[in-house]
Write an enzyme that holds these catalytic residues in place. Structure first.
Site, PDB file in Angstrom:
ATOM      1  CD  GLU A   1       4.603  -2.377   2.390  1.00 21.22           C
ATOM      2  OE1 GLU A   1       4.175  -3.204   3.221  1.00 21.22           O
ATOM      3  OE2 GLU A   1       4.272  -2.382   1.201  1.00 21.22           O
TER       4      GLU A   1
ATOM      5  CB  CYS B   1       1.518  -3.914   5.445  1.00 24.76           C
ATOM      6  SG  CYS B   1      -0.116  -4.043   4.743  1.00 24.76           S
TER       7      CYS B   1
ATOM      8  CB  CYS C   1      -2.036  -1.591   1.258  1.00 25.27           C
ATOM      9  SG  CYS C   1      -1.790  -1.078   2.973  1.00 25.27           S
TER      10      CYS C   1
ATOM     11  CD  GLU D   1      -1.240 -12.803   6.535  1.00 26.93           C
ATOM     12  OE1 GLU D   1      -1.675 -13.964   6.705  1.00 26.93           O
ATOM     13  OE2 GLU D   1      -1.138 -12.258   5.413  1.00 26.93           O
TER      14      GLU D   1
ATOM     15  CB  CYS E   1       1.718   0.872   3.606  1.00 29.33           C
ATOM     16  SG  CYS E   1       1.541  -0.576   4.657  1.00 29.33           S
TER      17      CYS E   1
ATOM     18  CG  ASN F   1       3.333 -10.189   5.349  1.00 28.31           C
ATOM     19  OD1 ASN F   1       4.443 -10.675   5.281  1.00 28.31           O
ATOM     20  ND2 ASN F   1       2.295 -10.732   4.760  1.00 28.31           N
TER      21      ASN F   1
HETATM   22  N1  THU Z   1       0.970  -6.862   2.459  1.00 27.93           N
HETATM   23  C1  THU Z   1       2.101  -6.205   2.853  1.00 27.93           C
HETATM   24  O1  THU Z   1       2.715  -6.540   3.881  1.00 27.93           O
HETATM   25  N2  THU Z   1       2.529  -5.186   2.095  1.00 27.93           N
HETATM   26  C2  THU Z   1       2.003  -4.825   0.886  1.00 27.93           C
HETATM   27  O2  THU Z   1       2.518  -3.928   0.232  1.00 27.93           O
HETATM   28  C3  THU Z   1       0.826  -5.519   0.387  1.00 27.93           C
HETATM   29  C4  THU Z   1       0.200  -6.480   1.308  1.00 27.93           C
HETATM   30  C5  THU Z   1       0.546  -8.027   3.248  1.00 27.93           C
HETATM   31  C6  THU Z   1      -0.674  -7.826   4.073  1.00 27.93           C
HETATM   32  C7  THU Z   1      -1.157  -9.249   4.219  1.00 27.93           C
HETATM   33  O3  THU Z   1      -0.446  -9.853   5.295  1.00 27.93           O
HETATM   34  C8  THU Z   1      -0.725  -9.924   2.938  1.00 27.93           C
HETATM   35  O4  THU Z   1       0.276  -9.101   2.381  1.00 27.93           O
HETATM   36  C9  THU Z   1      -1.843 -10.113   1.946  1.00 27.93           C
HETATM   37  O5  THU Z   1      -2.486  -8.924   1.705  1.00 27.93           O
END
Ligand code: THU
Length: 164
Positions: free
Chosen positions: A75, A73, A112, A64, A115, A62
């Site tokens: 994925e 994310c 999520c 940000e 994804c 991920n």
């Molecule tokens: N996140 C992911 O990368 N994958 C997931 O399956 C759930 C959430 C990340 C998004 C964000 O950077 C952090 O986790 C908190 O939501």
């Protein structure tokens, strides 16, 4: 009117129970991917590893951003990278794991909604399901065979076609 039900099947492995060698390897790769996470806002680090049919594995984590919705994310980082760099390779499975800075994630990290939708597009395009292996820092591992188990009544490309 009829009441209907959708039943979802998944496999659950206890913590410490051996996964298949392929799944074990892919989860280990997803753990490596976590190291590439950039998550200074949520402090929640996620890694994803994709296994192609030809045996190659690629990673995503991920990423940000101070403008929160601009982040992505793990994925989708992995899935979009896969399509960009290896457009003709079929994806067999994806492993997802992660860790939080301030607590122990004792539940599997599940993709999520966005994804899941991108996984659905990928499955539809390659005409084969993707095995999804989900693990937290501790606790059980859950595995589904195909995204429809996570996204029932999925919207896909065929639904854009006009049917009289
Ligand atoms: N996140 C992911 O990368 N994958 C997931 O399956 C759930 C959430 C990340 C998004 C964000 O950077 C952090 O986790 C908190 O939501």
């Amino acid at each position: 009117m009829k009441e209907k039900k959708i039943i979802i099947e998944y496999q659950e492995y206890d913590e410490g129970e051996n996964l298949s060698p392929d799944d074990t390897k892919l989860i280990k790769e997803a753990m490596k991917a976590v190291e590439g996470s950039y998550a200074p806002y949520s402090d929640f680090h996620v890694g994803a590893a994709l296994l192609f049919e030809n045996g190659k594995i690629i990673l995503g984590s991920n990423q940000e951003n101070a403008a929160y919705p601009s982040g992505l994310c793990a994925e989708r980082v992995a899935l979009f990278y896969a399509k960009s760099e290896f457009p003709n390779e079929k994806i067999v499975s994806i492993a997802i794991t992660g860790k939080a800075d301030h607590f122990v994630s004792g539940e599997p990290i599940t993709p999520c909604g966005s994804c899941r939708q991108v996984l659905a597009e990928t499955e539809n395009r390659q005409a084969s399901k993707i095995r999804i292996i989900m693990q937290g820092e501790r606790g059980v591992t859950k595995i589904v065979n195909g995204v429809e188990s996570l996204l029932p009544m999925v919207f896909h490309e065929e639904k854009l076609k006009k049917k009289l």
